[in-house]
Design a protein around this motif. Structure first.
Motif, PDB file in Angstrom:
ATOM      1  N   THR A 119       0.844  -1.194   0.000  1.00  0.00           N
ATOM      2  CA  THR A 119       0.000   0.000   0.000  1.00  0.00           C
ATOM      3  C   THR A 119       0.878   1.242   0.000  1.00  0.00           C
ATOM      4  OG1 THR A 119      -0.074   0.140   2.414  1.00  0.00           O
ATOM      5  CG2 THR A 119      -1.799  -1.176   1.336  1.00  0.00           C
ATOM      6  N   TYR A 120       0.268   2.362  -0.319  1.00  0.00           N
ATOM      7  CA  TYR A 120       1.000   3.631  -0.344  1.00  0.00           C
ATOM      8  C   TYR A 120       1.617   3.940   1.014  1.00  0.00           C
ATOM      9  CZ  TYR A 120       2.071   8.545  -0.965  1.00  0.00           C
ATOM     10  OH  TYR A 120       2.722   9.745  -1.019  1.00  0.00           O
ATOM     11  N   LYS A 121       0.887   3.658   2.083  1.00  0.00           N
ATOM     12  CA  LYS A 121       1.404   3.988   3.420  1.00  0.00           C
ATOM     13  C   LYS A 121       2.623   3.145   3.796  1.00  0.00           C
ATOM     14  CE  LYS A 121      -1.362   0.917   6.238  1.00  0.00           C
ATOM     15  NZ  LYS A 121      -1.979   0.745   7.512  1.00  0.00           N
ATOM     16  N   ASN A 122       2.878   2.074   3.068  1.00  0.00           N
ATOM     17  CA  ASN A 122       4.025   1.214   3.358  1.00  0.00           C
ATOM     18  C   ASN A 122       5.219   1.460   2.429  1.00  0.00           C
ATOM     19  OD1 ASN A 122       2.844  -0.057   5.544  1.00  0.00           O
ATOM     20  ND2 ASN A 122       1.946  -1.677   4.300  1.00  0.00           N
ATOM     21  N   LEU A 123       5.249   2.593   1.728  1.00  0.00           N
ATOM     22  CA  LEU A 123       6.365   2.877   0.820  1.00  0.00           C
ATOM     23  C   LEU A 123       7.710   2.923   1.547  1.00  0.00           C
ATOM     24  CD1 LEU A 123       4.939   5.515  -1.674  1.00  0.00           C
ATOM     25  CD2 LEU A 123       5.540   3.136  -2.120  1.00  0.00           C
ATOM     26  N   THR A 124       7.720   3.461   2.752  1.00  0.00           N
ATOM     27  CA  THR A 124       8.971   3.505   3.516  1.00  0.00           C
ATOM     28  C   THR A 124       9.454   2.094   3.823  1.00  0.00           C
ATOM     29  OG1 THR A 124       8.352   5.623   4.483  1.00  0.00           O
ATOM     30  CG2 THR A 124      10.070   4.378   5.609  1.00  0.00           C
ATOM     31  N   LEU A 125       8.520   1.212   4.196  1.00  0.00           N
ATOM     32  CA  LEU A 125       8.887  -0.182   4.455  1.00  0.00           C
ATOM     33  C   LEU A 125       9.433  -0.847   3.189  1.00  0.00           C
ATOM     34  CD1 LEU A 125       5.887  -1.350   6.673  1.00  0.00           C
ATOM     35  CD2 LEU A 125       8.208  -0.756   7.411  1.00  0.00           C
ATOM     36  N   LYS A 126       8.839  -0.519   2.053  1.00  0.00           N
ATOM     37  CA  LYS A 126       9.288  -1.086   0.784  1.00  0.00           C
ATOM     38  C   LYS A 126      10.727  -0.647   0.491  1.00  0.00           C
ATOM     39  CE  LYS A 126       6.295  -1.278  -2.578  1.00  0.00           C
ATOM     40  NZ  LYS A 126       5.463  -1.024  -3.772  1.00  0.00           N
ATOM     41  N   ASN A 127      11.006   0.617   0.705  1.00  0.00           N
ATOM     42  CA  ASN A 127      12.350   1.145   0.485  1.00  0.00           C
ATOM     43  C   ASN A 127      13.357   0.461   1.406  1.00  0.00           C
ATOM     44  OD1 ASN A 127      14.280   2.813  -0.678  1.00  0.00           O
ATOM     45  ND2 ASN A 127      13.917   4.456   0.769  1.00  0.00           N
ATOM     46  N   LEU A 128      13.019   0.365   2.674  1.00  0.00           N
ATOM     47  CA  LEU A 128      13.916  -0.272   3.641  1.00  0.00           C
ATOM     48  C   LEU A 128      14.107  -1.761   3.340  1.00  0.00           C
ATOM     49  CD1 LEU A 128      12.745   1.464   6.934  1.00  0.00           C
ATOM     50  CD2 LEU A 128      14.871   1.856   5.661  1.00  0.00           C
ATOM     51  N   ALA A 129      13.054  -2.429   2.883  1.00  0.00           N
ATOM     52  CA  ALA A 129      13.161  -3.855   2.547  1.00  0.00           C
ATOM     53  C   ALA A 129      14.165  -4.067   1.419  1.00  0.00           C
ATOM     54  CB  ALA A 129      11.794  -4.412   2.163  1.00  0.00           C
ATOM     55  N   GLY A 130      14.094  -3.229   0.389  1.00  0.00           N
ATOM     56  CA  GLY A 130      15.032  -3.352  -0.727  1.00  0.00           C
ATOM     57  C   GLY A 130      16.465  -3.091  -0.304  1.00  0.00           C
ATOM     58  N   LEU A 131      16.670  -2.033   0.469  1.00  0.00           N
ATOM     59  CA  LEU A 131      18.022  -1.706   0.927  1.00  0.00           C
ATOM     60  C   LEU A 131      18.569  -2.782   1.860  1.00  0.00           C
ATOM     61  CD1 LEU A 131      17.638   2.125   1.533  1.00  0.00           C
ATOM     62  CD2 LEU A 131      18.846   0.987  -0.350  1.00  0.00           C
ATOM     63  N   ARG A 132      17.717  -3.272   2.747  1.00  0.00           N
ATOM     64  CA  ARG A 132      18.158  -4.310   3.681  1.00  0.00           C
ATOM     65  C   ARG A 132      18.543  -5.591   2.936  1.00  0.00           C
ATOM     66  NH1 ARG A 132      16.626  -5.973   9.452  1.00  0.00           N
ATOM     67  NH2 ARG A 132      17.328  -8.114   9.458  1.00  0.00           N
ATOM     68  N   TYR A 133      17.746  -5.958   1.938  1.00  0.00           N
ATOM     69  CA  TYR A 133      18.052  -7.157   1.166  1.00  0.00           C
ATOM     70  C   TYR A 133      19.435  -7.046   0.519  1.00  0.00           C
ATOM     71  CZ  TYR A 133      18.139 -10.706  -2.399  1.00  0.00           C
ATOM     72  OH  TYR A 133      18.526 -11.761  -3.181  1.00  0.00           O
ATOM     73  N   VAL A 134      19.695  -5.915  -0.117  1.00  0.00           N
ATOM     74  CA  VAL A 134      20.994  -5.735  -0.771  1.00  0.00           C
ATOM     75  C   VAL A 134      22.114  -5.770   0.266  1.00  0.00           C
ATOM     76  CG1 VAL A 134      22.432  -4.159  -2.122  1.00  0.00           C
ATOM     77  CG2 VAL A 134      20.037  -4.486  -2.734  1.00  0.00           C
ATOM     78  N   LEU A 135      21.907  -5.125   1.396  1.00  0.00           N
ATOM     79  CA  LEU A 135      22.924  -5.095   2.446  1.00  0.00           C
ATOM     80  C   LEU A 135      23.248  -6.490   2.966  1.00  0.00           C
ATOM     81  CD1 LEU A 135      24.666  -3.362   4.404  1.00  0.00           C
ATOM     82  CD2 LEU A 135      22.700  -3.374   5.945  1.00  0.00           C
ATOM     83  N   VAL A 136      22.219  -7.295   3.194  1.00  0.00           N
ATOM     84  CA  VAL A 136      22.412  -8.627   3.778  1.00  0.00           C
ATOM     85  C   VAL A 136      22.813  -9.670   2.731  1.00  0.00           C
ATOM     86  CG1 VAL A 136      21.223 -10.516   4.971  1.00  0.00           C
ATOM     87  CG2 VAL A 136      20.871  -8.159   5.713  1.00  0.00           C
ATOM     88  N   ALA A 137      22.103  -9.703   1.604  1.00  0.00           N
ATOM     89  CA  ALA A 137      22.312 -10.763   0.613  1.00  0.00           C
ATOM     90  C   ALA A 137      23.420 -10.451  -0.388  1.00  0.00           C
ATOM     91  CB  ALA A 137      21.010 -11.040  -0.138  1.00  0.00           C
ATOM     92  N   CYS A 138      23.732  -9.180  -0.575  1.00  0.00           N
ATOM     93  CA  CYS A 138      24.709  -8.784  -1.595  1.00  0.00           C
ATOM     94  C   CYS A 138      25.668  -7.741  -1.030  1.00  0.00           C
ATOM     95  CB  CYS A 138      23.998  -8.218  -2.812  1.00  0.00           C
ATOM     96  SG  CYS A 138      22.615  -9.184  -3.401  1.00  0.00           S
ATOM     97  N   PRO A 139      26.415  -8.065   0.010  1.00  0.00           N
ATOM     98  CA  PRO A 139      27.266  -7.047   0.644  1.00  0.00           C
ATOM     99  C   PRO A 139      28.361  -6.507  -0.272  1.00  0.00           C
ATOM    100  CG  PRO A 139      27.777  -9.225   1.502  1.00  0.00           C
ATOM    101  CD  PRO A 139      26.558  -9.375   0.636  1.00  0.00           C
ATOM    102  N   GLU A 140      28.649  -7.220  -1.366  1.00  0.00           N
ATOM    103  CA  GLU A 140      29.690  -6.762  -2.286  1.00  0.00           C
ATOM    104  C   GLU A 140      29.204  -5.677  -3.247  1.00  0.00           C
ATOM    105  OE1 GLU A 140      27.323  -9.732  -4.539  1.00  0.00           O
ATOM    106  OE2 GLU A 140      28.050  -9.644  -2.494  1.00  0.00           O
ATOM    107  N   VAL A 141      27.899  -5.414  -3.272  1.00  0.00           N
ATOM    108  CA  VAL A 141      27.352  -4.394  -4.177  1.00  0.00           C
ATOM    109  C   VAL A 141      27.786  -3.018  -3.682  1.00  0.00           C
ATOM    110  CG1 VAL A 141      25.225  -3.308  -4.989  1.00  0.00           C
ATOM    111  CG2 VAL A 141      25.400  -5.795  -4.915  1.00  0.00           C
ATOM    112  N   PRO A 142      28.498  -2.256  -4.525  1.00  0.00           N
ATOM    113  CA  PRO A 142      29.042  -0.971  -4.073  1.00  0.00           C
ATOM    114  C   PRO A 142      28.050   0.189  -4.087  1.00  0.00           C
ATOM    115  CG  PRO A 142      29.722  -1.374  -6.315  1.00  0.00           C
ATOM    116  CD  PRO A 142      28.957  -2.597  -5.867  1.00  0.00           C
TER     117      PRO A 142
END
Length: 134
Positions: free
Chosen positions: A78-101
């Motif tokens: 939902t629109y009200k969860n856009l912040t959660l969506k942003n954080l989910a994407g960033l967290r995934y990259v941080l945890v699953a792909c730490p080599e991504v610069p």
């Protein structure tokens, strides 16, 4: 999403109900324009929340199984969860792909220049700073 340590990640936000239509359009543009991802060294990741109906849930599962480039976060899309969506994407990259610069976040209704985006990602990785064009 894993891969080369020099690859940037482009996180595209979209709504779960539009995932099939948007993914088809983006993939079609890559094929029509014969745009290779390798010279620009990036990976696309589509970030969505959970689908609200069984019909869209099945469509979303089909897209996930066919392409493997969709992150389905554990909250209602939902629109009200856009912040959660942003954080989910960033967290995934941080945890699953730490080599991504570098990570570039964009919405599904934005046209982007891959060459300039790659230059920005490389500059961001070198300078270790956050950039935002207004």
């Amino acid at each position: 999403m894993g891969g080369s340590s020099n690859a940037a990640s482009f996180a595209v936000h979209q709504h779960a109900m539009e995932v099939q239509r948007i993914n088809s359009l983006i993939k079609e543009r890559f094929e029509q324009n014969d745009i290779p991802q390798e010279p620009y060294r990036f990976a696309l990741m589509f970030v969505v929340g959970k689908a609200s109906t069984l019909f869209y849930k099945e469509l979303l599962e089909n897209e996930v199984n066919n392409y493997g480039d969709i992150l389905v976060a554990d909250f209602e899309d939902t629109y009200k969860n856009l912040t959660l969506k942003n954080l989910a994407g960033l967290r995934y990259v941080l945890v699953a792909c730490p080599e991504v610069p570098a990570v570039l976040k964009m919405d599904d209704d934005v046209a982007w220049n891959m060459e300039k985006a790659a230059m920005l990602a490389n500059f961001t990785a070198v300078t270790n700073k956050i950039h935002c064009a207004l």
